[in-house]
Write an enzyme that holds these catalytic residues in place. Structure first.
Site, mmCIF file in Angstrom:
data_model
loop_
_atom_site.group_PDB
_atom_site.id
_atom_site.type_symbol
_atom_site.label_atom_id
_atom_site.label_comp_id
_atom_site.label_asym_id
_atom_site.label_seq_id
_atom_site.Cartn_x
_atom_site.Cartn_y
_atom_site.Cartn_z
ATOM 1 N N HIS A 13 -2.617 -5.879 0.321
ATOM 2 C CA HIS A 13 -1.241 -6.338 0.585
ATOM 3 C C HIS A 13 -0.952 -6.322 2.077
ATOM 4 C CE1 HIS A 13 -0.566 -5.635 -3.746
ATOM 5 N NE2 HIS A 13 0.442 -6.486 -3.608
ATOM 6 N N LYS A 20 4.124 -3.221 3.313
ATOM 7 C CA LYS A 20 4.306 -2.654 1.972
ATOM 8 C C LYS A 20 4.414 -1.137 2.046
ATOM 9 C CE LYS A 20 2.624 -2.894 -2.786
ATOM 10 N NZ LYS A 20 3.990 -3.046 -3.321
#
Ligand SMILES: NC(=O)C1=CN([C@@H]2O[C@H](COP(=O)(O)OP(=O)(O)OC[C@H]3O[C@@H](n4cnc5c(N)ncnc54)[C@H](O)[C@@H]3O)[C@@H](O)[C@H]2O)C=CC1
Ligand SMILES: O=C(O)C1=N[C@H](C(=O)O)C[C@H](O)C1
Length: 267
Positions: free
Chosen positions: A155, A159
């Protein structure tokens, strides 16, 4: 017309959800919510969606926003989502929660709070990932204990939770299919002389960097062969469209906590 409000309206997902509401039929944006003190409070919610002004100002008043909607779509963080769920339960409104990073205790609290209203809570709103959950169950059951399972997720560098909610759910699906307890077999950390891999463990690996939207691969690794089941998100739009689909589905349902498998008829 179903009235939908968006919580986390100035966020990465919030903007895409507002755009998805504007393009969907049978729904309208009734409100947009942000945390008190956010610089976008008071501004038009269309700006974060790339739409220009749409005539809905971002508010920091939870009660007013919930009063004005049939369903609240919330992509923020677990503690905020639980507060929103409580507010929706008090006012008998529906809610769709996409936030991730819930502890088992927080998930149990969400189920308790959803006893009086219909609520959808899902770590991933894309059709593709939800089909992967279904496929993973079958693959794990068929392969049984002879294949080592490792899960890798990638990700973006903003995040906050690790591993991703999707990776955890993939681990839970595989563990359940193999008759294991995910919380006992998940291995988040290998370093130094940590010994041979156990047959039961499910390795959970996390990569963070740049603007990666979200990628998940489950490896089933046997002797002389390997199966990889991967999903790559190319944009946030299928998450946002999924959340609007969930809002359309959940309004009018019986009270209880549902997920995207229910919304998509995959159960
Ligand atoms: N279920 C799914 O399909 C997906 C889930 N997510 C999850 O959604 C969550 C949000 O992700 P992003 O949009 O990337 O994060 P983000 O940080 O860009 O957006 C979150 C927004 O929530 C706002 N916020 C924080 N506290 C608040 C409060 N008390 N009231 C109202 N707003 C508040 C923040 O100011 C921020 O604008 C994360 O947990 C992420 O993992 C993200 C993508 C897909
Ligand atoms: O934070 C994100 O961006 C995402 N979070 C979700 C998760 O934690 O599973 C889903 C998606 O991969 C994007």
């Amino acid at each position: 017309m179903i009235k939908i409000a968006v919580c986390g309206a100035a966020g990465r997902m919030g903007g895409r959800i507002i755009a998805a509401i504007k393009e969907a039929e049978g729904v309208e944006l009734s409100g947009a919510l942000e945390r008190p003190g956010h610089p976008m409070v008071g501004q038009d919610a269309g700006f974060n969606a790339g739409l220009g002004a749409i005539g809905v100002a971002i508010s920091d008043d939870l009660n007013v926003v919930v009063d004005g909607c049939d369903a609240l779509i919330d992509f923020t963080a677990p503690k905020v989502s639980l507060k929103n769920l409580e507010a929706c339960a008090l006012k008998r409104k529906s809610i769709v929660i996409g936030s991730t990073g819930f502890t088992p205790e927080e998930r149990a609290l969400a189920a308790e709070l959803a006893k009086d209203i219909p609520a959808v809570l899902a770590p991933n709103m894309s059709v593709g990932v939800n089909v992967c959950f279904k496929v993973l169950k079958d693959v794990a059951r068929t392969l049984g204990d002879n294949f080592d399972v490792e899960i890798v997720e990638l990700h973006h560098n903003k995040k906050k939770d690790s591993p991703s909610g999707t990776a955890v759910r993939m681990g839970e699906v595989v563990a359940e299919a193999l008759g294991r307890d995910y919380n006992e077999v998940a291995n988040y950390h290998r370093e130094g002389i940590c010994g041979e891999r156990t047959r039961e463990e499910i390795g959970m690996q996390t990569v963070r960097g740049g603007d990666i939207v979200g990628e998940h691969t489950v490896y089933f690794i046997g002797m002389g062969e390997r199966i990889e089941i991967s999903h790559r998100a190319m944009s946030r739009d299928m998450f946002s469209r999924g959340s609007v689909r969930a809002a359309q589905w959940v309004v009018g349902k019986a009270p209880g906590l549902y997920d995207m498998q229910d919304v998509l008829g995959l159960r």
